[in-house]
Design an enzyme around this catalytic site. Structure first.
Site, PDB file in Angstrom:
ATOM      1  N   LYS A 290     -12.870  45.799  69.035  1.00 41.03           N
ATOM      2  CA  LYS A 290     -12.248  47.012  68.476  1.00 41.03           C
ATOM      3  C   LYS A 290     -10.772  47.103  68.880  1.00 41.03           C
ATOM      4  CE  LYS A 290     -15.076  49.805  70.646  1.00 41.03           C
ATOM      5  NZ  LYS A 290     -15.877  48.805  71.376  1.00 41.03           N
TER       6      LYS A 290
ATOM      7  N   ARG B 134     -17.946  58.252  70.203  1.00 42.58           N
ATOM      8  CA  ARG B 134     -19.084  57.517  70.783  1.00 42.58           C
ATOM      9  C   ARG B 134     -20.347  58.334  70.903  1.00 42.58           C
ATOM     10  NH1 ARG B 134     -16.516  52.946  74.355  1.00 42.58           N
ATOM     11  NH2 ARG B 134     -14.393  53.333  73.684  1.00 42.58           N
TER      12      ARG B 134
ATOM     13  N   ARG C  77     -11.214  44.034  84.308  1.00 47.64           N
ATOM     14  CA  ARG C  77     -11.642  45.425  84.332  1.00 47.64           C
ATOM     15  C   ARG C  77     -12.900  45.567  85.174  1.00 47.64           C
ATOM     16  NH1 ARG C  77     -11.404  47.580  78.163  1.00 47.64           N
ATOM     17  NH2 ARG C  77     -13.371  48.511  78.835  1.00 47.64           N
TER      18      ARG C  77
ATOM     19  N   ARG D  74     -23.174  49.364  79.811  1.00 50.11           N
ATOM     20  CA  ARG D  74     -22.392  49.748  78.617  1.00 50.11           C
ATOM     21  C   ARG D  74     -23.148  49.410  77.329  1.00 50.11           C
ATOM     22  NH1 ARG D  74     -17.293  46.474  79.861  1.00 50.11           N
ATOM     23  NH2 ARG D  74     -16.403  47.234  77.908  1.00 50.11           N
TER      24      ARG D  74
END
Ligand code: AP5
Length: 211
Positions: free
Chosen positions: A13, A88, A156, A167
């Site tokens: 994305k 989301r 990250r 996630r």
């Protein structure tokens, strides 16, 4: 054009948001980038969001609605925007629709990037990002320099295996239902096979958007 990008973590994305923003001449708005900047700057919002982000959980809807309203109500976003990861949950989809109504704007399309879990894990476990401009890279070591701005590449925290697993589960539980929410509310939903070179994926998205 005002476009929402949907897709699981690692679907590309952020990568496609940058490319689409450039091609369509509109800004990219990424809640992930806004939140990471707030964490880096140690703002109250960043301090409140950090633990959830590190675990790979979502931050509360009211925080996101505040970010989306501030970001959309600006002169650069007046002619459109690419909304990367901004929606989301179903309450966020409803909230965005409300905010757009208040601003007398409407969504042109929702673009869903589809990638299988094995490929997502492969991409995220090899990713580094520029701590300054957030450009993601695959297969580049932390500590090396960003090609785009010279910033330092870092890993990250939410790309560690446990957080990635969480996630993906959070995406299935909380974000996948947003796809149906948009179907039910008559949005123009465009599904893109997001496996292939970044340029191939971009061309598919532009063709599907009629650009
Ligand atoms: P965010 O930063 O948006 O994370 P994400 O949705 O998990 O998405 P990623 O950034 O991991 O992946 P991406 O799809 O952008 O892929 P990328 O282009 O980087 O959000 C982080 C956190 O913030 C959330 O977990 C949550 O806590 C919080 N948050 C943000 N928004 C929120 C909201 N609305 N509500 C609640 N909480 C929110 O690509 C991935 C890798 O693949 C890169 O290495 C890239 O180089 C590579 N790649 C890209 N395209 C390709 C391709 N075609 N082929 C091969 N490799 C590719």
């Amino acid at each position: 054009m005002l476009i929402v990008l949907l897709g699981p973590p690692g679907a590309g994305k952020g990568t496609q948001a940058d490319l689409l923003a450039e091609r369509l001449g509109v800004p990219k708005i990424s809640t992930g980038d806004v939140l990471r900047a707030a964490v880096r700057d140690g703002t109250p919002m960043g301090l409140a969001a950090k633990a959830a982000m590190d675990r790979g959980d979502l931050v509360p809807d009211d925080v996101i609605l505040g970010i989306m309203k501030d970001a959309l109500d600006t002169p650069p976003a007046a002619k459109g925007a690419i909304l990367d990861g901004v929606v989301r949950t179903e309450p966020q989809a409803a909230g965005l629709s409300r905010v757009l109504g208040e601003l007398h704007r409407r969504l042109d399309a929702v673009v869903l990037f589809e990638v299988g879990d094995d490929e997502l894990v492969r991409r995220l476990s090899g990713r580094t990002v520029c701590e300054k401009c957030q450009t993601p890279y695959t297969g580049r070591e932390p500590g090396t320099a960003c090609d785009r701005c010279g910033g330092t590449l870092v890993r990250r925290k939410d790309d560690e295996p446990q957080a990635v697993r969480n996630r993906l589960a959070v995406y299935q539980r909380q974000t996948a239902p947003v796809i149906d929410w948009y179907r039910r509310h008559g949005a123009r939903l465009v599904q893109i096979d997001a496996v292939g070179t970044t340029d191939a994926v971009l061309q598919r998205a532009l063709a599907a958007l009629g650009r």
